[in-house]
Design a protein around this motif. Structure first.
Motif, PDB file in Angstrom:
ATOM      1  N   MET A   1       0.817  -1.194   0.000  1.00 43.25           N
ATOM      2  CA  MET A   1       0.000   0.000   0.000  1.00 43.25           C
ATOM      3  C   MET A   1       0.861   1.258   0.000  1.00 43.25           C
ATOM      4  O   MET A   1       0.444   2.267  -0.533  1.00 43.25           O
ATOM      5  CB  MET A   1      -0.934  -0.024   1.206  1.00 43.25           C
ATOM      6  N   GLN A   2       2.026   1.191   0.565  1.00 43.36           N
ATOM      7  CA  GLN A   2       2.867   2.375   0.673  1.00 43.36           C
ATOM      8  C   GLN A   2       3.173   2.982  -0.701  1.00 43.36           C
ATOM      9  O   GLN A   2       3.147   4.189  -0.860  1.00 43.36           O
ATOM     10  CB  GLN A   2       4.159   2.041   1.406  1.00 43.36           C
ATOM     11  N   PHE A   3       3.440   2.128  -1.694  1.00 46.95           N
ATOM     12  CA  PHE A   3       3.696   2.637  -3.044  1.00 46.95           C
ATOM     13  C   PHE A   3       2.519   3.461  -3.541  1.00 46.95           C
ATOM     14  O   PHE A   3       2.679   4.548  -4.088  1.00 46.95           O
ATOM     15  CB  PHE A   3       3.975   1.488  -4.020  1.00 46.95           C
ATOM     16  N   TRP A   4       1.293   2.937  -3.338  1.00 47.32           N
ATOM     17  CA  TRP A   4       0.107   3.628  -3.846  1.00 47.32           C
ATOM     18  C   TRP A   4      -0.142   4.914  -3.075  1.00 47.32           C
ATOM     19  O   TRP A   4      -0.612   5.900  -3.662  1.00 47.32           O
ATOM     20  CB  TRP A   4      -1.104   2.696  -3.797  1.00 47.32           C
ATOM     21  N   GLN A   5       0.179   4.964  -1.799  1.00 48.26           N
ATOM     22  CA  GLN A   5       0.054   6.206  -1.036  1.00 48.26           C
ATOM     23  C   GLN A   5       0.977   7.276  -1.622  1.00 48.26           C
ATOM     24  O   GLN A   5       0.574   8.421  -1.819  1.00 48.26           O
ATOM     25  CB  GLN A   5       0.429   5.987   0.431  1.00 48.26           C
ATOM     26  N   ILE A   6       2.210   6.891  -1.895  1.00 49.71           N
ATOM     27  CA  ILE A   6       3.184   7.831  -2.455  1.00 49.71           C
ATOM     28  C   ILE A   6       2.768   8.252  -3.858  1.00 49.71           C
ATOM     29  O   ILE A   6       2.818   9.445  -4.197  1.00 49.71           O
ATOM     30  CB  ILE A   6       4.589   7.200  -2.458  1.00 49.71           C
ATOM     31  N   ALA A   7       2.330   7.296  -4.663  1.00 48.61           N
ATOM     32  CA  ALA A   7       1.921   7.603  -6.038  1.00 48.61           C
ATOM     33  C   ALA A   7       0.762   8.597  -6.043  1.00 48.61           C
ATOM     34  O   ALA A   7       0.733   9.532  -6.850  1.00 48.61           O
ATOM     35  CB  ALA A   7       1.539   6.320  -6.766  1.00 48.61           C
ATOM     36  N   PHE A   8      -0.195   8.431  -5.147  1.00 42.89           N
ATOM     37  CA  PHE A   8      -1.334   9.346  -5.085  1.00 42.89           C
ATOM     38  C   PHE A   8      -0.908  10.702  -4.533  1.00 42.89           C
ATOM     39  O   PHE A   8      -1.314  11.746  -5.050  1.00 42.89           O
ATOM     40  CB  PHE A   8      -2.454   8.735  -4.240  1.00 42.89           C
ATOM     41  N   MET A   9      -0.068  10.694  -3.520  1.00 45.36           N
ATOM     42  CA  MET A   9       0.378  11.936  -2.904  1.00 45.36           C
ATOM     43  C   MET A   9       1.133  12.809  -3.905  1.00 45.36           C
ATOM     44  O   MET A   9       0.950  14.027  -3.948  1.00 45.36           O
ATOM     45  CB  MET A   9       1.279  11.617  -1.700  1.00 45.36           C
ATOM     46  N   TYR A  10       1.965  12.207  -4.730  1.00 43.35           N
ATOM     47  CA  TYR A  10       2.744  12.953  -5.720  1.00 43.35           C
ATOM     48  C   TYR A  10       2.025  13.102  -7.057  1.00 43.35           C
ATOM     49  O   TYR A  10       2.611  13.557  -8.036  1.00 43.35           O
ATOM     50  CB  TYR A  10       4.110  12.293  -5.927  1.00 43.35           C
ATOM     51  N   LYS A  11       0.732  12.693  -7.067  1.00 44.53           N
ATOM     52  CA  LYS A  11      -0.115  12.832  -8.252  1.00 44.53           C
ATOM     53  C   LYS A  11       0.407  12.052  -9.451  1.00 44.53           C
ATOM     54  O   LYS A  11       0.244  12.450 -10.592  1.00 44.53           O
ATOM     55  CB  LYS A  11      -0.327  14.306  -8.605  1.00 44.53           C
ATOM     56  N   TRP A  12       1.052  10.915  -9.174  1.00 52.20           N
ATOM     57  CA  TRP A  12       1.458  10.010 -10.256  1.00 52.20           C
ATOM     58  C   TRP A  12       0.246   9.241 -10.754  1.00 52.20           C
ATOM     59  O   TRP A  12       0.232   8.770 -11.884  1.00 52.20           O
ATOM     60  CB  TRP A  12       2.531   9.041  -9.784  1.00 52.20           C
ATOM     61  N   VAL A  13      -0.759   9.073  -9.877  1.00 52.10           N
ATOM     62  CA  VAL A  13      -2.021   8.439 -10.254  1.00 52.10           C
ATOM     63  C   VAL A  13      -3.165   9.277  -9.701  1.00 52.10           C
ATOM     64  O   VAL A  13      -3.021   9.932  -8.664  1.00 52.10           O
ATOM     65  CB  VAL A  13      -2.164   6.992  -9.723  1.00 52.10           C
ATOM     66  N   THR A  14      -4.283   9.246 -10.398  1.00 50.54           N
ATOM     67  CA  THR A  14      -5.491   9.910  -9.912  1.00 50.54           C
ATOM     68  C   THR A  14      -6.303   8.907  -9.106  1.00 50.54           C
ATOM     69  O   THR A  14      -6.018   7.703  -9.129  1.00 50.54           O
ATOM     70  CB  THR A  14      -6.348  10.417 -11.092  1.00 50.54           C
ATOM     71  N   ALA A  15      -7.341   9.397  -8.438  1.00 45.45           N
ATOM     72  CA  ALA A  15      -8.218   8.492  -7.693  1.00 45.45           C
ATOM     73  C   ALA A  15      -8.874   7.495  -8.651  1.00 45.45           C
ATOM     74  O   ALA A  15      -9.032   6.320  -8.324  1.00 45.45           O
ATOM     75  CB  ALA A  15      -9.273   9.290  -6.929  1.00 45.45           C
TER      76      ALA A  15
END
Length: 51
Positions: A1-15
Motif C-alpha cells: 500500500m505504501q507505493f500507492w500512497q506515495i503515487a497518489f500523494m505525488y499525483k502520479w495516479v489519480t483516484a
C-alpha cells in the motif's frame, strides 16, 4: 500500500486510476483493499454496480 500512497500523494495516479488497483471480485489481482483505497484517497470505494 505504501507505493500507492506515495503515487497518489505525488499525483502520479489519480483516484480514478487508483481504483484499478483495488482488489474486487471483478479484479482479483488488485493490490489494495477498498478500505485502503479510502485511507489513501479519503473517498469511499464504490464498484461500478453501486455507482
Amino acid at each position: 500500500m505504501q507505493f500507492w500512497q506515495i503515487a497518489f500523494m505525488y499525483k502520479w495516479v489519480t483516484a480514478a486510476q487508483l481504483r484499478l488497483a483495488v482488489k474486487t471480485d471483478a479484479n482479483p489481482f488488485g493490490e489494495i483493499t477498498p478500505k485502503q483505497y479510502k485511507e489513501i484517497t479519503g473517498q469511499d470505494f464504490e464498484t461500478q454496480a453501486e455507482a
